[in-house]
Scaffold this active site. Structure first.
Site, PDB file in Angstrom:
ATOM      1  N   GLY A 100      -2.647  -8.246  -6.367  1.00  0.00           N
ATOM      2  CA  GLY A 100      -1.914  -9.445  -6.200  1.00  0.00           C
ATOM      3  C   GLY A 100      -0.717  -9.178  -5.402  1.00  0.00           C
ATOM      4  O   GLY A 100      -0.923  -7.974  -4.600  1.00  0.00           O
ATOM      5  N   GLU A 101       0.435  -9.798  -5.525  1.00  0.00           N
ATOM      6  CA  GLU A 101       1.726  -9.578  -4.697  1.00  0.00           C
ATOM      7  C   GLU A 101       1.774  -9.873  -3.179  1.00  0.00           C
ATOM      8  O   GLU A 101       2.674  -9.953  -2.439  1.00  0.00           O
ATOM      9  CB  GLU A 101       2.234  -8.077  -4.912  1.00  0.00           C
ATOM     10  CG  GLU A 101       2.321  -7.420  -6.359  1.00  0.00           C
ATOM     11  CD  GLU A 101       2.752  -6.001  -6.475  1.00  0.00           C
ATOM     12  OE1 GLU A 101       2.979  -5.533  -5.170  1.00  0.00           O
ATOM     13  OE2 GLU A 101       3.001  -5.796  -7.346  1.00  0.00           O
TER      14      GLU A 101
END
Lengths: 354, 354
Positions: free
Chosen positions: B318-319
Site C-alpha cells: 500500500g502507501e
C-alpha cells in the site's frame, strides 16, 4: 584484467550466488518500516543485485542489442523483408527506435553489436563490430553455422560482459535485432523444452495464419535435418540458432562469470539465455527475466531457466525494450533498499506478523 | 477555476474518454518503426494519457497517500497496533518510508492527506488536513461513518483532483495508510462483486490463520448488521468503508471529472476506485490499475472496474508504492510515443503484417 576469456575458462568461473549474502540483504529489508516481504519481487531484485555485485547503487547501465541476419528468411517466415535488419541497426545508431526511447527512459546506454548482419556498416561509436558472417545459413536445409562460429559468437558476448565489469557497468540488458529470428528462437525452445514445435512457435512481427503454418513446418524440417543434441548447447546454437542469439548467450554466460546481473529481454534474448543456462546451471541466478513476451514459446523457456518474468505487458518488440523497462524496477528496488528507514530509526511500532 | 465541487456537480462533469482521440494516438503509434501493437500495453497507456490530457509529457506527478484509522481494529483484525497509522504518517512526512523512496524513484511528490487519523498532527508542507473524524466507528457493530461524513470524504478527494489540474499535476497516484484498512476494503469488495467474504479476505500486513478467520467473521457480521446497498455506493462507503477509502474514491472521481489520469495503487486504493466507478461508469476509463496485490480480493474488484493491473510483483504494502512504480511505465510509454521515428523518417521498410 583479461576480457578475452575462452568459453571453457568462462564456464570454470561461474559460481552460485552466495546464499549468506542474499540472506544478509533480506535481513536488512526485514528491519525496514513495512510488513516483512511486502515489497514482493522488489525485495528479491534488491537481494540478488547486492549479493552479486556487493553494491547498492547502479553506476552505469547498458543495453546490448545484438544484430544478425538469418538464412531461413528465404523460407518466408517473417512479415518484414531482410533489409530491415540493417535499416533498424541504423535507426538504433541514430537514436530513433523504441529501444533508444526506453533506454533513455531507464538511463541506460544502447550499444549495438553487429554479430552477423548482411550489410557493411560505417564505424560508429555505438556499434561494436563482432561480425561472424553475413547472415546464417538456412537452418531448414542444414546447420545455421559451424560449431566454431557458434563458439566465436559466445566468446564475443563473454568479452562484452567482462568489459562491462571493467567499465563500471553494473547492470546489463540484452536485446536483439534480426529479421527472422523468432524462427531459430522457437527451434531452440523446442529443443531444450522438448515441446512440440507448434506449441512454441508464434507470429513474430505479425505473420498471418498461412505463414505461421509454414514457419512451423520450416522449424520441424530444420530440427529433422540437423538433429541438434540438447545435451550439447553449442551444437544446438550452431545448428538451429543465430549469430545474435549466440552473442546474447555469451553475454549472459559472461555476466554470470564476471558477476554482473543481466536483465534478459523477451523471446529471442531468452533463447540466448537458455543456451547459456544449459551450459552452466548457476547462470540462471544472475538472470533477471524482464517480461513475458506474447510469443507462446517464451513461457516454457522461462520455466526451464527457472525465472519468473517481471513484467507482463503484451510486448513483442525485442530490441531490449522489455529489458530497459525492467531495469527501472531494479533501480526502484535498490532505491527502496537504500532509503527506507528501519523501525528503530523511524520510531514505528513493530507488528506480530505470522 | 472552482475546486470545491459537490459530488453531484462532479458526477455531472464525467465523460467517456474520446474514442476519436484514442484512435488518433494509436494511428501515430502505428506509423512508428516497430511492428504494429508490439509495445503492448505501453501503447494503451500512451493513447489514454494523451486522449485524456491532450499532452504528451507529464509536467508534475503526485502520489496522494490518504490516511485514516478504523474502529474495527478493536476486533483484532490487524498484525500491527493502531498507533502505527500516525507513526507511519510521520515517517512519510520525514521521507523515510517505502512510498517516499519509490516516489523519488518515479520523480513524484508525496502528499499525505489526513482523512481521519486518531492523532493531532503539527502542520507540515507535505500534509493536507482533511480530517473528518478521529477514526471510524467499528463497522462490525454499526456504520463506520454517517452518510454526510462519507460525502465529506468524497468531496475532499474531488477538490484535490481539481487542484491538481490547476497546478499542472498531469498524473496522479493514489495511496493509503490505515491500520486495519484491508478489513473495510474486503467488505467493499464483497458488496460490489457479490462474492463470499472468505473469498475476498486475506492477511493484510501479515495476520495468522486464527486472526484471518476472525477477520472474515467480523466482516460477515459487519455486512449483516449494516446491510449496505450495492446500488448506492455512498451507502456502502459510509457503512463498511473508511475515511481514507472515501478520500481515494473522491480523488478518483475528481480525476475523471477534471481530466487527470489516475494511477490506482493496490487493494485499498482499488476499493476506493471501485466506489468511484460504481458512482459513474466512465470513471474506469481514467484509471490506470498499478499492480495486482497479494490480497485475494483484489482481482475481483479490478475485474468489476474493468482494468488489468500493470504490474504483478507480489507487492502488498500500500502507501501508493505500486502506483509510484506504475507511473514510471506511463513515463516510458510517453517517451516512446514522443521519440520513436516513423518508417518514413527512419527510411525503414514496412512489413506485411496481418
Amino acid at each position: 584484467m583479461r576480457t578475452d576469456l575462452t568459453l571453457a575458462e568462462t564456464l570454470s568461473l561461474i559460481r552460485p550466488v552466495d546464499p549468506v549474502k542474499l540472506a544478509a540483504v533480506q535481513a536488512r529489508l526485514d528491519r525496514q518500516t513495512k510488513p516483512r516481504g511486502s515489497l514482493g519481487r522488489l525485495e528479491e531484485l534488491a537481494c540478488r543485485f547486492v549479493a552479486i555485485t556487493a553494491r547498492e547503487e547502479i553506476r552505469r547501465k547498458s543495453v546490448f542489442t545484438f544484430a544478425g541476419d538469418h538464412g531461413v528468411v528465404q523460407e518466408g517466415v517473417s512479415a518484414f523483408p531482410r533489409e530491415v535488419t540493417p535499416q533498424m541497426v541504423l535507426n538504433f545508431l541514430e537514436g530513433g527506435a523504441a529501444i533508444n526511447a526506453l533506454a533513455r527512459h531507464a538511463g541506460a546506454d544502447v550499444v549495438v553489436v553487429d554479430m552477423g548482419v548482411d550489410y557493411e556498416f560505417v564505424p560508429h561509436a555505438g556499434l561494436l563490430d563482432r561480425k561472424v558472417g553475413r547472415g546464417t545459413a538456412n537452418l531448414a536445409r542444414g546447420p545455421a553455422m559451424s560449431r566454431a562460429a557458434a563458439v566465436r559468437c559466445l566468446e564475443a558476448g563473454i568479452a562484452i560482459a567482462f568489459d562491462c565489469r571493467e567499465k563500471g557497468i553494473d547492470l546489463v540488458g540484452t536485446g536483439d535485432m534480426g529479421i527472422g529470428n523468432t524462427t531459430p528462437s522457437a527451434a531452440i525452445a523446442a529443443v531444450f523444452t522438448g515441446r512440440p514445435v507448434k506449441t512454441v512457435t508464434f507470429r513474430g512481427t505479425g505473420i498471418d495464419d498461412e505463414a505461421l503454418a509454414r514457419k512451423i513446418r520450416v522449424i520441424e524440417e530444420g530440427l529433422k535435418v540437423n538433429a541438434p543434441d540438447p545435451s550439447d548447447p553449442v551444437d544446438v546454437l550452431a545448428k538451429v540458432g543465430g549469430y545474435e542469439i549466440g552473442g546474447i548467450a555469451g553475454l549472459v554466460l559472461g555476466c554470470a562469470a564476471a558477476g554482473v546481473p543481466v536483465v534478459v529481454d523477451g523471446f529471442i534474448s531468452t533463447a540466448g539465455a537458455l543456451v547459456a543456462s544449459e551450459l552452466h546451471p548457476s547462470v540462471r541466478e544472475y538472470i533477471f527475466a524482464a517480461h513475458r513476451s506474447v510469443e507462446i514459446g517464451h513461457t516454457g523457456m522461462l520455466e526451464r531457466i527457472g525465472q519468473q518474468p517481471l513484467l507482463d505487458l503484451g510486448m513483442r518488440l525485442g530490441e531490449g525494450t522489455g529489458a530497459a523497462l525492467a531495469m527501472t524496477l531494479v533501480e526502484g528496488a535498490l532505491r527502496s533498499l537504500r532509503e527506507v528507514r528501519t523501525f528503530d530509526e523511524a520510531g514505528v511500532s513493530e507488528g506480530n506478523e505470522r
